[in-house]
Motif scaffolding. Structure first.
Motif, PDB file in Angstrom:
ATOM      1  N   ASN A 150     122.808  40.877   9.236  1.00 36.78           N
ATOM      2  CA  ASN A 150     122.019  41.446   9.234  1.00 36.78           C
ATOM      3  C   ASN A 150     121.063  41.386   8.995  1.00 36.78           C
ATOM      4  O   ASN A 150     120.525  40.407   9.031  1.00 36.78           O
ATOM      5  CB  ASN A 150     122.659  42.780   7.661  1.00 36.78           C
ATOM      6  N   ARG A 151     120.771  42.111   8.502  1.00 39.29           N
ATOM      7  CA  ARG A 151     118.404  42.213   8.000  1.00 39.29           C
ATOM      8  C   ARG A 151     118.427  43.128   6.819  1.00 39.29           C
ATOM      9  O   ARG A 151     117.376  43.622   6.405  1.00 39.29           O
ATOM     10  CB  ARG A 151     118.031  43.719   9.025  1.00 39.29           C
ATOM     11  N   LEU A 152     119.506  42.925   5.715  1.00 42.06           N
ATOM     12  CA  LEU A 152     119.361  43.406   4.790  1.00 42.06           C
ATOM     13  C   LEU A 152     118.421  42.563   3.671  1.00 42.06           C
ATOM     14  O   LEU A 152     118.146  41.170   3.656  1.00 42.06           O
ATOM     15  CB  LEU A 152     121.111  43.151   4.341  1.00 42.06           C
ATOM     16  N   GLU A 153     117.778  42.680   2.409  1.00 45.04           N
ATOM     17  CA  GLU A 153     116.917  41.776   1.735  1.00 45.04           C
ATOM     18  C   GLU A 153     117.018  42.540   0.448  1.00 45.04           C
ATOM     19  O   GLU A 153     117.611  43.318  -0.279  1.00 45.04           O
ATOM     20  CB  GLU A 153     115.547  42.732   2.381  1.00 45.04           C
ATOM     21  N   ILE A 193     122.891  45.744  11.782  1.00 46.41           N
ATOM     22  CA  ILE A 193     121.315  46.196  11.948  1.00 46.41           C
ATOM     23  C   ILE A 193     120.769  46.972  10.615  1.00 46.41           C
ATOM     24  O   ILE A 193     120.279  47.294  10.873  1.00 46.41           O
ATOM     25  CB  ILE A 193     121.032  46.783  13.170  1.00 46.41           C
ATOM     26  N   SER A 205     119.887  47.941   7.132  1.00 53.82           N
ATOM     27  CA  SER A 205     118.682  46.870   6.009  1.00 53.82           C
ATOM     28  C   SER A 205     118.880  47.468   4.662  1.00 53.82           C
ATOM     29  O   SER A 205     119.849  48.496   4.326  1.00 53.82           O
ATOM     30  CB  SER A 205     117.569  46.957   6.923  1.00 53.82           C
ATOM     31  N   GLY A 206     118.032  46.963   4.132  1.00 54.31           N
ATOM     32  CA  GLY A 206     117.462  47.372   2.638  1.00 54.31           C
ATOM     33  C   GLY A 206     118.766  46.772   1.804  1.00 54.31           C
ATOM     34  O   GLY A 206     119.308  46.044   2.250  1.00 54.31           O
ATOM     35  N   THR A 265     122.804  50.856  11.791  1.00 54.54           N
ATOM     36  CA  THR A 265     121.148  50.781  11.331  1.00 54.54           C
ATOM     37  C   THR A 265     121.714  51.702  10.041  1.00 54.54           C
ATOM     38  O   THR A 265     122.259  52.359   9.450  1.00 54.54           O
ATOM     39  CB  THR A 265     120.738  51.474  12.212  1.00 54.54           C
ATOM     40  N   ASN A 297     120.775  36.907   6.368  1.00 53.92           N
ATOM     41  CA  ASN A 297     119.892  38.346   6.281  1.00 53.92           C
ATOM     42  C   ASN A 297     118.283  37.885   5.715  1.00 53.92           C
ATOM     43  O   ASN A 297     118.649  37.092   4.135  1.00 53.92           O
ATOM     44  CB  ASN A 297     121.007  38.763   5.146  1.00 53.92           C
ATOM     45  N   HIS A 350     120.719  52.056   5.773  1.00 58.60           N
ATOM     46  CA  HIS A 350     121.132  51.760   4.467  1.00 58.60           C
ATOM     47  C   HIS A 350     122.657  51.381   4.296  1.00 58.60           C
ATOM     48  O   HIS A 350     122.964  52.191   4.323  1.00 58.60           O
ATOM     49  CB  HIS A 350     120.535  52.175   3.026  1.00 58.60           C
TER      50      HIS A 350
END
Length: 804
Positions: A717-720, A694, A696-697, A672, A740, A674
């Motif tokens: 993943n949960r990248l943005e 998982i 992010s960032g 998890t 993502n 960044h």
């Protein structure tokens, strides 16, 4: 009277005692007087201080003391009459720093012998080397010297022995070398020299040894090599020499060893008309482009003891083995890579010690070996021999090295020769259990039985192997518990991957202080992480992938470092937990440039051959593909693969310390947080897989600055945020960013929010412009109509008036 005589005797004794005391005292004073002259001591002391003192190692100079006789210092010898320093022997003394133009070394002008080999003297060899005018021996091999060899070397007129091998020089050998008319030995192997054969050497008639091997020389050899009338050793292997080999080379009566292998020589091999008996004993001519048949004139080389023709010339027909029967002094013969015709009735008239027949298209076991009771080395690997090995073969009394790998041998392996030390039987069709009789072999050092059909368990009696250093049993059907007892403390390489072994990893491996390679992949080993392996000082490869390992790989209070590790693969297990931020802080080899020490574990070259008879084997996941590393591939890659586990928490910040890392795979976990921007410090990274976590960032933009990073995967993943527009990132397939939901921008089709607003603003401006244009067009039409209608009616009026 007697009393008087006694008194005289006493006086005499006292006199002699005083005399003896005086003599001893005087001799003691002479012994304790320093032989070393002050200017010599000062020069040596200043020379010592020219090098980096922070480099750790066994330095001879560390024992030097400024207040002692410098002639007694390690590596120093003086002239007993003059006190001048005449010898400086500091080979492999961990000296680090360039040899300066004004080095204090050149103040020691009476030096006869200088050996600074195997030190890090990174820099150019200065012209001021000519100041050592009395030099007879100069040895600077393996010193990381670069640039051109200075022409001033030619002024060292007393030089008899010169070693500049294993350096990084450029250009050709200077012509001034032709002035060294007392030179007897010249060692320039692996020195990166180029150009044609240095003809200046033909003037040096005193030369006994010439080593120009493994440089970048090219062109043809001069025809008058016979002018080197005292030559005994001539090595030009591993260059790009072409044309025919001049027959004059074989006419040098003193020549004993000739190495021409790995070049581009062509045409027939002509050894000329040798009138007197040749003294040639060692002839290596393999890996060239010779044509024609192997000449029968070779039989004139009556003293030839080792003859290597491996890969003489590809695709040039079949060679009859019988032409070598006339070489009565032959002890070793390498015909690897030559298609041989071996008669079933062939009989060798004299015993042979070493025979290499690898890749010779042999289909039957050579029966002429049956009477070779002196043979200790046999390589018949990579042929097409089928069936079982004859029983008589195992009874040959002298066999120490046997390589029968890559054939079609089948059946059970019932026994091995009692004298065997190295047995390589991989890539065959052997079946049954590993024979327990192997455990009775007292001198067995290497056993390679990989890629067969062996079944059953690993014999527990392997614990009797006190000498075994290489044990490879991979890709068989071995089962049962991994025996704790079978480990030899001298193990360097252990590979039991791709079997059915269960139980725990033997903790007795902790006693194998020389272990460098450990591969247990694709078994059923059920254990926790072997923290205790960190205590092994030389472990370079650790592969635990595809097993049932579980639990954390970090224990509070324990050391986290693997200082010598190059490949770390624990993928596809059930490891859990959080990796602390400093987890990779002690991984020294991956953090800095070091020369790999794999000489001991990638195999060893056969005499006369550049081929290693066995290799270690590892599969790496790089750029999304499986890559098999064999042999020298281990020197290239530094890799970490922790994919397919259950790790949580953030990616450790200390990952940025691993500046030599080439492959990083942390996919298919539960990491998890960044992506650390400091990943951009991994300047050698070629493959990065962070998919199926998982995370992010945003994707750190600086990752796009990694010029070697050819493949990356951030999917699932949960990248943005916007995908960085750097070329390295934009060249990736769209699948590398898929799944993502918050990612946007090219190469994805989804536009980023700012881009959409900008697009809407642009569209609004376009609409306004179009509306204005339409209004202008309407106005133009109205104006035209206003002008057209009165004109139309005016025209009608005029027409009416003019009509009669």
């Amino acid at each position: 009277m007697m009393h008087c005589c006694s008194g005289r005797r006493m006086i005499t004794i006292i006199k002699w005692s005083l005399c003896l005391f005086f003599c001893l005292s005087h001799s003691t004073l002479v012994i304790t007087k320093d032989l070393c002259l002050p200017d010599q001591r000062d020069a040596l002391w200043d020379f010592k201080n020219e090098f980096d003192p922070s480099i750790y190692g066994d330095k001879k100079t560390e024992t030097w003391r400024n207040n002692t006789d410098c002639c007694s210092w390690d590596g120093i010898s003086c002239d007993p009459k003059t006190g001048k320093v005449v010898e400086l022997y500091l080979m492999n003394s961990f000296l680090s720093g360039p040899l300066r133009y004004d080095s204090s070394l050149f103040r020691l002008q009476h030096l006869h012998n200088v050996n600074l080999g195997s030190n890090n003297l990174s820099g150019m060899l200065p012209d001021s080397i000519e100041n050592l005018k009395h030099l007879r021996v100069l040895s600077l091999g393996g010193c990381n010297l670069f640039g051109k060899i200075p022409s001033s070397l030619g002024n060292l007129s007393h030089l008899t022995n010169l070693d500049l091998s294993a350096n990084d020089f450029t250009g050709e050998l200077p012509g001034s070398m032709g002035n060294l008319n007392k030179l007897t030995e010249l060692h320039l192997g692996s020195a990166k020299l180029s150009g044609n054969f240095p003809r200046v050497l033909l003037n040096l008639s005193s030369l006994v040894r010439i080593d120009l091997g493994y440089n970048q020389f090219k062109g043809m050899l001069p025809s008058n090599l016979s002018s080197l009338s005292k030559l005994e050793y001539f090595d030009i292997s591993g260059n790009s020499f072409s044309g025919t080999v001049p027959s004059s080379l074989f006419m040098i009566p003193s020549l004993i060893s000739l190495y021409l292998r790995v070049n581009e020589f062509s045409g027939p091999l002509d050894i000329g008309n040798i009138s007197s008996q040749s003294n040639l004993q060692n002839l290596y001519i393999g890996e060239n482009n010779f044509s024609g048949t192997i000449s029968g004139s070779i039989s004139r080389l009556v003293r030839l003891s080792f003859f290597s023709l491996y890969f003489w010339s590809a695709g040039k027909g079949i060679v009859d083995f019988s032409i070598f029967l006339h070489l009565k002094s032959l002890e070793g013969l390498d015909l690897s890579g030559i298609h041989l015709n071996i008669s079933s009735t062939l009989h060798l008239p004299s015993p042979i010690d070493m025979l290499m027949l690898s890749s010779c298209n042999i289909s039957e076991f050579p029966m002429f070996l049956q009477n070779q009771t002196n043979m200790f080395y046999l390589d018949i690997s990579a042929n097409q021999i089928q069936g079982q090995i004859p029983e008589w073969f195992w009874r040959l009394p002298a066999l120490k090295f046997v390589n029968i790998a890559q054939n079609f041998f089948s059946g059970e392996l019932t026994m091995l020769p009692d004298s065997i030390e190295h047995f390589l039987g991989s890539d065959n069709q052997f079946s049954g259990e590993i024979p327990r009789s192997i455990c009775e072999l007292d001198n067995l050092a290497i056993l390679v039985l990989s890629n067969n059909n062996f079944s059953g368990s690993i014999p527990r009696c392997f614990k009797n192997f006190n000498t075994i250093s290489i044990l490879h049993l991979r890709n068989n059907s071995l089962s049962g518990v991994f025996p704790e007892e079978f480990i030899s403390v001298k193990l360097i390489s252990l590979d039991v991957g791709m079997n059915w072994l269960s139980g725990q990893l033997p903790k007795s491996l902790i006693n194998c202080t020389s272990l460098e390679f450990l591969n247990v992949e694709d078994n059923r080993i059920n254990d926790t992480f072997p923290f205790w392996l960190r205590s092994l000082p030389g472990l370079q490869i650790l592969v635990l992938r595809f097993n049932e390992f579980h639990g954390p790989i970090y224990s509070p209070g324990s050391s986290m470092g693997f200082p010598t590790l190059r490949i770390f693969d624990i993928s596809e297990n059930s490891f859990t937990g959080v990796l602390p931020s400093e987890y990779f802080a002690g991984w020294t080899t991956m953090s800095s440039v070091r020369v790999a020490r794999f000489d001991s574990i990638i195999g060893f070259a056969v005499a006369g051959s550049s081929q290693a008879p066995y290799h270690n084997y590892v599969v790496l996941t790089i750029k999304g593909l499986k890559l098999a590393l064999v042999g020298s591939g281990f020197k290239i890659y530094k890799s970490i693969d922790v994919s397919g586990n259950k790790f949580e928490g953030g990616i450790p910040e200390s990952i940025d310390l691993l500046k030599e890392l080439i492959i990083l795979n942390m996919s298919n976990n539960a990491f998890t947080g960044h992506i650390p921007p400091s990943l951009s410090n991994l300047s050698d990274l070629q493959s990065l897989d962070l998919s199926q976590n998982i995370l992010s960032g945003e994707i750190p933009p600086d990752i796009g600055k990694l010029t070697f990073l050819a493949w990356m995967n951030f999917s699932y993943n949960r990248l943005e945020g916007p995908i960085p527009q750097a070329t390295q990132i934009q060249s990736q397939n769209i699948s590398s960013f898929s799944e993502n939901p918050g990612l946007c921008g090219a190469p994805l089709l989804k536009k980023c929010g700012g881009e959409e607003e900008e697009e809407e603003g642009t569209k609004q401006e376009q609409d306004e412009d179009e509306e204005k244009e339409e209004k202008d067009q309407v106005f133009s039409w109205i104006a035209a109509a206003v002008g057209y209608v009165p004109g139309f009616f005016c025209g009608l009026t005029i027409a009416y008036i003019l009509t009669p």
